[in-house]
Scaffold this motif. Sequence first.
Motif, short mmCIF file in Angstrom:
data_model
loop_
_atom_site.label_atom_id
_atom_site.label_comp_id
_atom_site.label_asym_id
_atom_site.label_seq_id
_atom_site.Cartn_x
_atom_site.Cartn_y
_atom_site.Cartn_z
N THR A 73 6.43 8.15 7.82
CA THR A 73 6.50 9.20 8.83
C THR A 73 6.57 8.58 10.23
O THR A 73 6.21 7.43 10.44
CB THR A 73 5.26 10.11 8.76
N GLU A 74 7.03 9.36 11.16
CA GLU A 74 7.11 8.91 12.56
C GLU A 74 5.71 8.64 13.13
O GLU A 74 5.52 7.63 13.81
CB GLU A 74 7.87 9.94 13.40
N PRO A 75 4.70 9.50 12.86
CA PRO A 75 3.36 9.16 13.35
C PRO A 75 2.83 7.85 12.76
O PRO A 75 2.17 7.08 13.45
CB PRO A 75 2.50 10.34 12.92
N ALA A 76 3.14 7.57 11.51
CA ALA A 76 2.72 6.31 10.89
C ALA A 76 3.40 5.13 11.58
O ALA A 76 2.78 4.08 11.78
CB ALA A 76 3.03 6.30 9.40
N ARG A 77 4.63 5.31 11.97
CA ARG A 77 5.38 4.26 12.68
C ARG A 77 4.63 3.87 13.96
O ARG A 77 4.42 2.70 14.23
CB ARG A 77 6.78 4.79 13.00
N THR A 108 11.04 6.26 1.91
CA THR A 108 9.75 5.79 1.42
C THR A 108 9.28 4.61 2.26
O THR A 108 10.07 3.97 2.97
CB THR A 108 9.81 5.35 -0.06
N ARG A 109 8.01 4.32 2.15
CA ARG A 109 7.45 3.18 2.87
C ARG A 109 8.09 1.88 2.40
O ARG A 109 8.37 0.99 3.20
CB ARG A 109 5.93 3.15 2.68
N GLY A 110 8.36 1.78 1.10
CA GLY A 110 9.00 0.58 0.57
C GLY A 110 10.41 0.39 1.11
O GLY A 110 10.81 -0.72 1.45
N HIS A 163 11.83 -2.07 18.04
CA HIS A 163 12.49 -2.65 16.86
C HIS A 163 12.16 -1.91 15.56
O HIS A 163 12.79 -2.18 14.53
CB HIS A 163 12.14 -4.13 16.72
N LEU A 164 11.19 -1.01 15.61
CA LEU A 164 10.88 -0.19 14.43
C LEU A 164 11.85 0.98 14.41
O LEU A 164 11.88 1.77 15.35
CB LEU A 164 9.45 0.35 14.50
N PRO A 165 12.65 1.12 13.37
CA PRO A 165 13.58 2.24 13.32
C PRO A 165 12.84 3.58 13.34
O PRO A 165 11.76 3.71 12.76
CB PRO A 165 14.31 2.06 11.98
N HIS A 166 13.41 4.55 14.04
CA HIS A 166 12.83 5.89 14.04
C HIS A 166 12.94 6.48 12.64
O HIS A 166 13.89 6.21 11.91
CB HIS A 166 13.56 6.81 15.03
N VAL A 167 11.96 7.28 12.28
CA VAL A 167 11.96 7.95 10.97
C VAL A 167 12.51 9.34 11.21
O VAL A 167 11.79 10.25 11.62
CB VAL A 167 10.55 7.99 10.36
N ASP A 168 13.82 9.51 11.00
CA ASP A 168 14.46 10.79 11.26
C ASP A 168 15.05 11.43 9.99
O ASP A 168 15.71 12.44 10.07
CB ASP A 168 15.53 10.65 12.34
N VAL A 181 0.84 -1.19 0.00
CA VAL A 181 0.00 0.00 0.00
C VAL A 181 0.88 1.25 0.00
O VAL A 181 1.58 1.52 0.97
CB VAL A 181 -0.94 0.01 1.24
N ARG A 182 0.86 1.97 -1.10
CA ARG A 182 1.60 3.22 -1.27
C ARG A 182 3.09 3.12 -0.94
O ARG A 182 3.62 3.90 -0.15
CB ARG A 182 0.95 4.33 -0.45
N PRO A 183 3.81 2.17 -1.53
CA PRO A 183 5.22 2.00 -1.18
C PRO A 183 6.11 3.19 -1.56
O PRO A 183 7.19 3.34 -1.00
CB PRO A 183 5.63 0.74 -1.96
#
Length: 103
Positions: free
Chosen positions: A48-52, A89-91, A80-85, A41-43
Motif C-alpha cells: 500500500t501507499e501508506p506502507a511505502r 503484492t509486497r513480493g 526511488h520507491l515506486p508509487h503504489v497506484d 514478511v507477508r510477501p
Amino acid sequence: MPERIHPTQPNTVPHQADAPPTPSADARDVLRQIADRITQVRPHHPMTEPARHGLALRYASAEYGTGTGCEALEHEVLTHLPHVDQPITRGEYALLLREAAQA
C-alpha cells in the motif's frame, strides 16, 4: 545575413536534469533492506501507499536516527520507491525495489 534555423521538432534528447538521479549508497542500502523485509514478511499481502511511506521513514530512521540526515535520506528513498497506484503484492514490489537499488 545568416539564416535563422527554427526547430520543427521538440528536443528529444533528455536533459541531465530530467533524468532520475542515481540513488546514493545509503539510499541503495535502504532500498535493499526494505526489499528484503517485504520479501520475508507477508510477501503475498498487498503493498500500500501508506506502507511505502512508513517503510521509508522506518529504515531511514534506523540508518540515521532522527534529524536532518534522517529526513534527507527518507526523502531520497521516497523518490526511488515506486508509487503504489495499482494492486501489487509486497513480493512483486520488492522486485521493483531491487531494480531501483541497482540504478
